[in-house]
Design an enzyme around this catalytic site. Structure first.
Site, PDB file in Angstrom:
ATOM      1  N   ASP A  72       0.819  -1.213   0.000  1.00  0.00           N
ATOM      2  CA  ASP A  72       0.000   0.000   0.000  1.00  0.00           C
ATOM      3  C   ASP A  72       0.850   1.259   0.000  1.00  0.00           C
ATOM      4  OD1 ASP A  72      -2.526  -1.507   0.613  1.00  0.00           O
ATOM      5  OD2 ASP A  72      -1.394  -1.952   2.443  1.00  0.00           O
ATOM      6  N   HIS A 125      11.566  13.950 -10.357  1.00  0.00           N
ATOM      7  CA  HIS A 125      11.431  12.494 -10.357  1.00  0.00           C
ATOM      8  C   HIS A 125      10.053  12.027 -10.835  1.00  0.00           C
ATOM      9  CE1 HIS A 125      10.560  14.113  -6.348  1.00  0.00           C
ATOM     10  NE2 HIS A 125       9.646  13.156  -6.240  1.00  0.00           N
ATOM     11  N   ASP A 141      14.635  20.102  -4.626  1.00  0.00           N
ATOM     12  CA  ASP A 141      15.435  21.282  -4.942  1.00  0.00           C
ATOM     13  C   ASP A 141      16.897  21.140  -4.558  1.00  0.00           C
ATOM     14  OD1 ASP A 141      15.021  21.238  -2.231  1.00  0.00           O
ATOM     15  OD2 ASP A 141      14.107  23.217  -2.115  1.00  0.00           O
ATOM     16  N   HIS A 161       8.610  14.508   0.784  1.00  0.00           N
ATOM     17  CA  HIS A 161       7.177  14.745   0.662  1.00  0.00           C
ATOM     18  C   HIS A 161       6.461  13.399   0.595  1.00  0.00           C
ATOM     19  CE1 HIS A 161       8.402  15.224  -3.763  1.00  0.00           C
ATOM     20  NE2 HIS A 161       7.738  14.093  -3.738  1.00  0.00           N
ATOM     21  N   HIS A 193       7.253  12.521  10.341  1.00  0.00           N
ATOM     22  CA  HIS A 193       6.440  13.618   9.805  1.00  0.00           C
ATOM     23  C   HIS A 193       5.718  13.183   8.524  1.00  0.00           C
ATOM     24  CE1 HIS A 193       5.536  17.837   8.649  1.00  0.00           C
ATOM     25  NE2 HIS A 193       5.775  17.391   7.425  1.00  0.00           N
ATOM     26  N   GLU A 194       6.446  12.617   7.606  1.00  0.00           N
ATOM     27  CA  GLU A 194       5.863  12.253   6.309  1.00  0.00           C
ATOM     28  C   GLU A 194       4.829  11.137   6.433  1.00  0.00           C
ATOM     29  OE1 GLU A 194       6.193  14.153   3.763  1.00  0.00           O
ATOM     30  OE2 GLU A 194       7.788  15.358   4.661  1.00  0.00           O
ATOM     31  N   HIS A 242       1.531  12.544   6.957  1.00  0.00           N
ATOM     32  CA  HIS A 242       0.870  12.923   5.703  1.00  0.00           C
ATOM     33  C   HIS A 242       0.266  11.711   5.012  1.00  0.00           C
ATOM     34  CE1 HIS A 242       2.129  16.994   5.990  1.00  0.00           C
ATOM     35  NE2 HIS A 242       3.385  16.833   5.582  1.00  0.00           N
ATOM     36  N   HIS A 249      -0.142  19.884   7.960  1.00  0.00           N
ATOM     37  CA  HIS A 249       0.771  20.530   8.903  1.00  0.00           C
ATOM     38  C   HIS A 249       0.057  21.100  10.122  1.00  0.00           C
ATOM     39  CE1 HIS A 249       3.659  20.929   5.352  1.00  0.00           C
ATOM     40  NE2 HIS A 249       4.089  19.967   6.150  1.00  0.00           N
ATOM     41  N   MET A 270       4.165  17.201  13.122  1.00  0.00           N
ATOM     42  CA  MET A 270       3.583  17.703  11.875  1.00  0.00           C
ATOM     43  C   MET A 270       3.892  19.180  11.623  1.00  0.00           C
ATOM     44  SD  MET A 270       2.641  14.944  10.645  1.00  0.00           S
ATOM     45  CE  MET A 270       2.090  15.664   9.104  1.00  0.00           C
TER      46      MET A 270
END
Length: 177
Positions: free
Chosen positions: A74, A84, A91, A99, A133-134, A137, A143, A151
């Site tokens: 999943d 990508h 960057d 992300h 953190h990710e 998401h 956030h 977050m």
């Protein structure tokens, strides 16, 4: 997640929830509490334990469980560089660190140009802190403006922030209650 602190909020002794959700509050299906992880081949073996530890921290405060998938999966975790192909190019060093996409996309990308560490190392970014953190998401949290929350949208190099705080826990529980 960004790699440098942007601002600080002070709220005194008042407890305020600062978590937020993505527009439309996307979430994984209630019946799908066990998610299978797939690590791309570009994830070094030394990076897998801190990322798995981050998943287990979310599992400990939610109804989710996570394990590695062999055939079906999943959630896909991997390092990526610059453009990508997902419309969100990295960057290079010292900017956007990683992300992840909200449910039910399941992709978590770490910037391959960053200097990653396991633990606090000067001028390096702690991998578990960013993964924690990710994963928020991936589960549907956006956030928080609480700088103590995992977050919160930025972290400094040399800093370890690898525990969920009350705001994170309240947010995930509110989304999947």
């Amino acid at each position: 997640m960004r790699g440098n602190r942007s601002h600080v909020h002070e709220h005194g002794s008042i407890t305020v929830s600062h978590y937020s959700f993505f527009s439309g509050q996307p979430k994984w299906f209630q019946l799908k509490n066990t998610s299978k992880l797939w690590f791309l081949r570009n994830v070094p073996a030394v990076a897998i334990p801190p990322i798995e530890s981050a998943f287990q921290k979310w599992a400990s405060v939610s109804s989710f469980s996570f394990s590695r998938g062999r055939r079906y999966f999943d959630l896909i975790i991997g390092f990526q560089w610059r453009d990508h192909g997902d419309g969100y190019p990295f960057d290079g060093p010292h900017g956007v660190l990683a992300h992840a996409f909200p449910p039910t996309d399941g992709r978590l990308h770490l910037d391959g140009d960053e200097l990653w560490s396991i633990g606090a190392v000067p001028d390096a970014i702690d991998l578990e802190s960013v993964a924690l953190h990710e994963i928020g998401h991936l589960l549907g949290l956006d956030h928080s403006d609480n700088q103590e929350s995992i977050m919160y949208p930025s972290i400094s190099s040399g800093v370890v922030k690898n525990n969920l705080n009350d705001d994170d826990i309240k947010g995930i529980r509110a989304l999947y209650n």
